[in-house]
Design an enzyme around this catalytic site. Sequence first.
Site, PDB file in Angstrom:
ATOM      1  N   ASP A  49      48.085  -0.014   2.348  1.00 23.63           N
ATOM      2  CA  ASP A  49      48.566   0.425   1.025  1.00 23.63           C
ATOM      3  C   ASP A  49      47.485   0.723  -0.027  1.00 23.63           C
ATOM      4  O   ASP A  49      46.511  -0.022  -0.150  1.00 23.63           O
ATOM      5  CB  ASP A  49      49.427  -0.663   0.370  1.00 23.63           C
ATOM      6  CG  ASP A  49      50.430  -1.298   1.297  1.00 23.63           C
ATOM      7  OD1 ASP A  49      50.581  -0.847   2.428  1.00 23.63           O
ATOM      8  OD2 ASP A  49      51.061  -2.264   0.853  1.00 23.63           O
ATOM      9  N   GLU A 228      59.416  -3.497  -0.372  1.00 25.27           N
ATOM     10  CA  GLU A 228      57.993  -3.722  -0.633  1.00 25.27           C
ATOM     11  C   GLU A 228      57.505  -2.744  -1.704  1.00 25.27           C
ATOM     12  O   GLU A 228      58.144  -1.725  -1.983  1.00 25.27           O
ATOM     13  CB  GLU A 228      57.166  -3.488   0.646  1.00 25.27           C
ATOM     14  CG  GLU A 228      57.554  -4.401   1.800  1.00 25.27           C
ATOM     15  CD  GLU A 228      56.671  -4.241   3.042  1.00 25.27           C
ATOM     16  OE1 GLU A 228      56.298  -5.260   3.614  1.00 25.27           O
ATOM     17  OE2 GLU A 228      56.370  -3.099   3.443  1.00 25.27           O
TER      18      GLU A 228
HETATM   19  C1  FRU Z   1      53.259  -2.897   2.741  1.00 24.34           C
HETATM   20  C2  FRU Z   1      52.785  -4.332   2.879  1.00 24.34           C
HETATM   21  C3  FRU Z   1      52.934  -5.055   1.564  1.00 24.34           C
HETATM   22  C4  FRU Z   1      51.910  -6.160   1.686  1.00 24.34           C
HETATM   23  C5  FRU Z   1      50.801  -5.451   2.437  1.00 24.34           C
HETATM   24  C6  FRU Z   1      50.037  -6.364   3.355  1.00 24.34           C
HETATM   25  O1  FRU Z   1      52.715  -2.037   3.666  1.00 24.34           O
HETATM   26  O2  FRU Z   1      53.525  -4.989   3.901  1.00 24.34           O
HETATM   27  O3  FRU Z   1      54.235  -5.543   1.297  1.00 24.34           O
HETATM   28  O4  FRU Z   1      51.477  -6.636   0.438  1.00 24.34           O
HETATM   29  O5  FRU Z   1      51.414  -4.434   3.201  1.00 24.34           O
HETATM   30  O6  FRU Z   1      48.929  -5.706   3.888  1.00 24.34           O
END
Ligand code: FRU
Length: 506
Positions: A49, A228
């Site tokens: 992300d 998320e």
């Molecule tokens: C989304 C996610 C978020 C988390 C991150 C962990 O892709 O699952 O919810 O903070 O990736 O790397």
Amino acid sequence: MKKTFLLALSLCGMITSSQAQTAAKPIPPATPQYRPVYHFSPAKMWMNDPNGMVYHNGTYHLFFQHYPDGMEWGPMHWGHATSKDLLSWQEQPIALYPDKLGWIFSGSAVIDANNTAGFGKNAMVAIFTHHNDPEEKKKTNKHQYQSLAYSLDEGKTWTKYPGNPVLPNPGIQDFRDPKVSWNEVAKKWVMTLATKDRITFYASPNLKDWTKLSEFGEKLGAHGGVWECPDLFPLTLNGQTHWVLLVSINPGGPNGGSATQYFIGQFDGKTFTPQTTTQKWVDWGKDNYAGITWANTGARKIFLGWMSNWEYANQVPTSPWRNAMTAPRDLALKQVGQEIYLTSMPAKEVAQLVQPSQSLKNFIVKSELSLTDKIPGLASQFQLQLSTKQLQDFAFVLGNAKGEELVIGYDKQANQYYIDRSKAGQMAFSSTFAGRHPAPRLANGSVADLTLLFDATSVEVFADGGLTTMTELFFPTQPYTTLKLKSTSGLTVDALSYAKLTPHVK
Ligand code: FRU
């Protein structure tokens, strides 16, 4: 290893961060031909992300989920890159390292112009999730909580706030990805937090003390997976302000795996109320996830997503890095019938990449038109634009000598745009990668425009002024060398242009 599996293992206490570190696999042979040019990718190792995107003193900051010791998801850090134009990125030293409170999961950053937190005027403050899963935490589901770090030197060096965490976990298994912005109505910071199957809003005068405001979405929108990486921001349409709430979900996307849905409504400083319950997606392709907008850009909202999908992000055949971001996109609103939709178009800076183009005007494609001989060699980075007053079936087909094909088109009967990568090249790395992926046409009427951006292994489709967008990856085993426009029903084209996309040498 699939991230969900790794997460599950780590949630079950079966794997610790040091085990994950030692589990890192050898680096496969390099694939420079797959390296994007104007999309950000880390020099090496794993990325997911975008995080902490903030504009400050003429520089766009992009932080990102990063595992610097392996090409698969592992103990999360915040990597850092900067750009003046959103297109050429300079990777910076890692900003945030895991600590005794946990790995550094996704979050946001703000510029604290009024020093509300007391870290200093104009401090860059990161608000992120600490993820920590030892035995005693996982029993109570309290392994994710929100913390602060600040930088007084433009994001170069960071200090973690000694009072972390600032928002402890009340016992919710998925409690993460804070996106914070200053809210003029509440005269407070508002945090938009993903809390398992809904969004929870919190407010704070100083980024340190948070009070719960409300919850949204338990029974609304798509729920095929966990919620998320939310974002909440205003946009105006015809002088009226509407609030946009982005919510990524994984799995449960319209074409399988990860995707980002959105809601449009009102936010009164406390509660989000959607205007309608129509299901809406930011992007219908398989490869645009966890996207959020830059902070501190005023009324302009610039979006960037992670150009991958948790279904196969850990397996895509690139090396020595894994995964890239989408192109930056300018967001706006558009009304179609009774509905207001979010539109995404390439950020205006992308125009700087466009080289003098080859254009064809006012012609009819019957069955097939080769464009290969009309352009001076197919580049790896290029833009195609098409406009017509009478939208009919059509397909752009990219091909190579090995018979690999990438098809991007419109199916009139289904009223759908689509990307078909069933025969586009490498696909054995995942059973869910290949396929034909449709997206509904949301615009009314027969006048249509299409912009396609290509960069090494990705295509981004912006149809009808960005009402329908699709982002997908492809991995040909040899470069594509031919380009055709096909139309079985016959298509009258008003204008078709091909242009190379080349960054300016700085
Ligand atoms: C989304 C996610 C978020 C988390 C991150 C962990 O892709 O699952 O919810 O903070 O990736 O790397």
